[in-house]
Scaffold this motif. Structure first.
Motif, PDB file in Angstrom:
ATOM      1  N   LEU A 139      56.912 -31.740 -60.455  1.00  0.00           N
ATOM      2  CA  LEU A 139      58.184 -32.224 -59.917  1.00  0.00           C
ATOM      3  C   LEU A 139      58.511 -33.620 -60.426  1.00  0.00           C
ATOM      4  N   VAL A 140      57.503 -34.490 -60.448  1.00  0.00           N
ATOM      5  CA  VAL A 140      57.708 -35.862 -60.917  1.00  0.00           C
ATOM      6  C   VAL A 140      58.030 -35.868 -62.415  1.00  0.00           C
ATOM      7  N   THR A 141      57.381 -35.004 -63.160  1.00  0.00           N
ATOM      8  CA  THR A 141      57.665 -34.901 -64.592  1.00  0.00           C
ATOM      9  C   THR A 141      59.107 -34.468 -64.832  1.00  0.00           C
ATOM     10  N   GLU A 142      59.574 -33.527 -64.035  1.00  0.00           N
ATOM     11  CA  GLU A 142      60.935 -33.010 -64.185  1.00  0.00           C
ATOM     12  C   GLU A 142      61.982 -33.944 -63.584  1.00  0.00           C
ATOM     13  N   ASN A 143      61.578 -34.730 -62.575  1.00  0.00           N
ATOM     14  CA  ASN A 143      62.525 -35.617 -61.872  1.00  0.00           C
ATOM     15  C   ASN A 143      61.929 -37.014 -61.723  1.00  0.00           C
ATOM     16  N   PRO A 144      61.719 -37.734 -62.824  1.00  0.00           N
ATOM     17  CA  PRO A 144      61.076 -39.051 -62.743  1.00  0.00           C
ATOM     18  C   PRO A 144      61.877 -40.055 -61.918  1.00  0.00           C
ATOM     19  N   PHE A 145      61.148 -40.863 -61.151  1.00  0.00           N
ATOM     20  CA  PHE A 145      61.725 -41.930 -60.326  1.00  0.00           C
ATOM     21  C   PHE A 145      62.770 -41.389 -59.344  1.00  0.00           C
ATOM     22  N   THR A 146      62.504 -40.188 -58.844  1.00  0.00           N
ATOM     23  CA  THR A 146      63.352 -39.558 -57.829  1.00  0.00           C
ATOM     24  C   THR A 146      62.518 -39.294 -56.587  1.00  0.00           C
ATOM     25  N   ASP A 147      63.098 -39.454 -55.432  1.00  0.00           N
ATOM     26  CA  ASP A 147      62.386 -39.279 -54.168  1.00  0.00           C
ATOM     27  C   ASP A 147      62.224 -37.791 -53.844  1.00  0.00           C
ATOM     28  N   VAL A 148      61.389 -37.107 -54.610  1.00  0.00           N
ATOM     29  CA  VAL A 148      61.225 -35.668 -54.429  1.00  0.00           C
ATOM     30  C   VAL A 148      60.554 -35.333 -53.095  1.00  0.00           C
ATOM     31  N   LEU A 149      59.575 -36.148 -52.675  1.00  0.00           N
ATOM     32  CA  LEU A 149      58.890 -35.867 -51.411  1.00  0.00           C
ATOM     33  C   LEU A 149      59.785 -36.131 -50.210  1.00  0.00           C
ATOM     34  N   GLY A 150      60.721 -37.063 -50.350  1.00  0.00           N
ATOM     35  CA  GLY A 150      61.685 -37.294 -49.280  1.00  0.00           C
ATOM     36  C   GLY A 150      62.548 -36.063 -49.056  1.00  0.00           C
ATOM     37  N   GLU A 151      62.938 -35.430 -50.152  1.00  0.00           N
ATOM     38  CA  GLU A 151      63.732 -34.201 -50.047  1.00  0.00           C
ATOM     39  C   GLU A 151      62.910 -33.061 -49.464  1.00  0.00           C
ATOM     40  N   VAL A 152      61.639 -32.995 -49.857  1.00  0.00           N
ATOM     41  CA  VAL A 152      60.750 -31.962 -49.306  1.00  0.00           C
ATOM     42  C   VAL A 152      60.610 -32.148 -47.797  1.00  0.00           C
ATOM     43  N   MET A 153      60.437 -33.392 -47.378  1.00  0.00           N
ATOM     44  CA  MET A 153      60.266 -33.685 -45.949  1.00  0.00           C
ATOM     45  C   MET A 153      61.476 -33.253 -45.130  1.00  0.00           C
ATOM     46  N   MET A 154      62.659 -33.386 -45.694  1.00  0.00           N
ATOM     47  CA  MET A 154      63.868 -33.020 -44.970  1.00  0.00           C
ATOM     48  C   MET A 154      63.905 -31.526 -44.675  1.00  0.00           C
ATOM     49  N   ASP A 155      63.218 -30.735 -45.489  1.00  0.00           N
ATOM     50  CA  ASP A 155      63.153 -29.294 -45.265  1.00  0.00           C
ATOM     51  C   ASP A 155      61.962 -28.886 -44.409  1.00  0.00           C
ATOM     52  N   VAL A 156      60.931 -29.705 -44.412  1.00  0.00           N
ATOM     53  CA  VAL A 156      59.693 -29.333 -43.736  1.00  0.00           C
ATOM     54  C   VAL A 156      59.696 -29.686 -42.248  1.00  0.00           C
ATOM     55  N   PHE A 157      60.199 -30.879 -41.911  1.00  0.00           N
ATOM     56  CA  PHE A 157      60.212 -31.241 -40.489  1.00  0.00           C
ATOM     57  C   PHE A 157      61.270 -32.294 -40.189  1.00  0.00           C
ATOM     58  N   ASN A 158      61.531 -32.485 -38.901  1.00  0.00           N
ATOM     59  CA  ASN A 158      62.538 -33.439 -38.443  1.00  0.00           C
ATOM     60  C   ASN A 158      61.966 -34.851 -38.422  1.00  0.00           C
ATOM     61  N   PHE A 159      62.851 -35.827 -38.660  1.00  0.00           N
ATOM     62  CA  PHE A 159      62.435 -37.226 -38.683  1.00  0.00           C
ATOM     63  C   PHE A 159      62.590 -37.887 -37.314  1.00  0.00           C
ATOM     64  N   ASP A 160      62.078 -39.102 -37.267  1.00  0.00           N
ATOM     65  CA  ASP A 160      62.258 -40.003 -36.129  1.00  0.00           C
ATOM     66  C   ASP A 160      61.685 -39.466 -34.830  1.00  0.00           C
ATOM     67  N   LYS A 161      60.519 -38.828 -34.906  1.00  0.00           N
ATOM     68  CA  LYS A 161      59.880 -38.361 -33.682  1.00  0.00           C
ATOM     69  C   LYS A 161      59.376 -39.523 -32.831  1.00  0.00           C
ATOM     70  N   LYS A 162      59.179 -40.679 -33.469  1.00  0.00           N
ATOM     71  CA  LYS A 162      58.695 -41.853 -32.748  1.00  0.00           C
ATOM     72  C   LYS A 162      59.843 -42.778 -32.353  1.00  0.00           C
ATOM     73  N   TYR A 163      61.065 -42.317 -32.539  1.00  0.00           N
ATOM     74  CA  TYR A 163      62.245 -43.085 -32.156  1.00  0.00           C
ATOM     75  C   TYR A 163      62.294 -44.462 -32.816  1.00  0.00           C
ATOM     76  N   LEU A 164      62.041 -44.473 -34.132  1.00  0.00           N
ATOM     77  CA  LEU A 164      62.053 -45.725 -34.880  1.00  0.00           C
ATOM     78  C   LEU A 164      63.367 -45.930 -35.621  1.00  0.00           C
ATOM     79  N   GLY A 165      64.329 -45.049 -35.407  1.00  0.00           N
ATOM     80  CA  GLY A 165      65.612 -45.179 -36.088  1.00  0.00           C
ATOM     81  C   GLY A 165      65.532 -44.807 -37.548  1.00  0.00           C
ATOM     82  N   GLN A 166      64.637 -43.883 -37.886  1.00  0.00           N
ATOM     83  CA  GLN A 166      64.444 -43.505 -39.281  1.00  0.00           C
ATOM     84  C   GLN A 166      65.467 -42.463 -39.726  1.00  0.00           C
ATOM     85  N   CYS A 167      65.951 -42.646 -40.932  1.00  0.00           N
ATOM     86  CA  CYS A 167      66.764 -41.622 -41.580  1.00  0.00           C
ATOM     87  C   CYS A 167      66.551 -41.777 -43.075  1.00  0.00           C
ATOM     88  N   MET A 168      66.472 -40.659 -43.779  1.00  0.00           N
ATOM     89  CA  MET A 168      66.144 -40.693 -45.196  1.00  0.00           C
ATOM     90  C   MET A 168      67.400 -40.932 -46.032  1.00  0.00           C
TER      91      MET A 168
END
Length: 249
Positions: free
Chosen positions: A60-89
């Protein structure tokens, strides 16, 4: 990217873990491996799944260098801000726009510098903005780049570190004859109250300065073993002498 998401979900089902637990565990294993060349024995049962994860991430990194590929994966895998830290990707296109706007004020000066510091004062998250800033900075004449990452969330920091590490390796492979130096310095702390403390270091060019429990324990063990070497050497020589004396007798 879909294949990586599928692999995480299927691995979670296989081992009866939640999807976010599987993702964070694979990240932790990768982080430990990158910093120490090994990972905690408790993750041994995931060795096969982890190898596949690393291969997919490298592609993935080879195909998409300097791109937040894991951030995109996380958006599909689970919901953010479970600790109520005001997080958004930050979406990749927004990160690119932010980096381009902010960097244009620096690039002209950067061209006259040998060393450049790159950071994200808002909290690095998974590294979306840092990756884009690093990509633009590498187009300058500078030779050394110090990337500073910090987030109050330990899991986010380690995702960011892993992505920076993989992109650095990919960059070195593609520019092996004349690559520039990329140093990664990462902390896990509160930006408002001060995070640059020794106990908050999660990544550093001097690996023994990292305070993560597993990484620190690994190097403490190596140092302890090294300290025993003189005694082991003396003991071995003494045993050899005894053996020779017995043979002579």
């Amino acid at each position: 990217m879909k294949n990586l998401i599928k692999h995480i979900i299927e691995s979670a089902k296989k081992h009866r873990l939640k999807k976010d637990e599987m993702f964070n565990t694979l990240i932790e294993m990768t982080y430990q491996l990158n910093c120490t060349t090994t990972f905690d024995i408790q993750y041994k049962y995931l060795e096969k799944e982890h190898l596949i994860f690393r291969d997919m991430l490298a592609n993935l990194v080879t195909e998409n260098p300097f791109t937040d590929v894991l951030g995109e994966v996380m958006m599909d895998v689970f919901n953010f801000d479970k600790k109520y830290l005001g997080q958004c990707m930050t979406p990749p296109d927004i990160s690119y726009l932010i980096a381009k706007i902010t960097s244009r004020y620096h690039i002209e000066n950067w061209n006259y510098k040998e060393e450049i510091n790159i950071g994200d004062d808002t909290g690095c998250g998974t590294g979306s903005i840092l990756l884009e800033n690093l990509k633009l900075a590498l187009t300058t004449n500078a030779k050394t780049f110090n990337v500073f990452a910090n987030d109050i969330n330990e899991e986010m920091v380690k995702v960011c570190i892993v992505q920076l590490q993989y992109n650095r390796v990919n960059y070195y492979i593609n520019n092996h004859q004349n690559h520039k130096n990329i140093n990664i310095i990462a902390h896990c702390g509160n930006t408002l109250t001060g995070y640059e403390k020794p106990e908050n270091i999660r990544c550093h060019p001097e690996l023994r300065r990292i305070s993560d429990p597993y990484v620190k324990g690994y190097f403490d063990y190596l140092d302890h073993q090294e300290s025993l070497n003189p005694f082991n050497s003396i003991s071995d020589r003494f045993k050899q002498k005894l053996t020779k004396n017995k043979q002579a007798a």
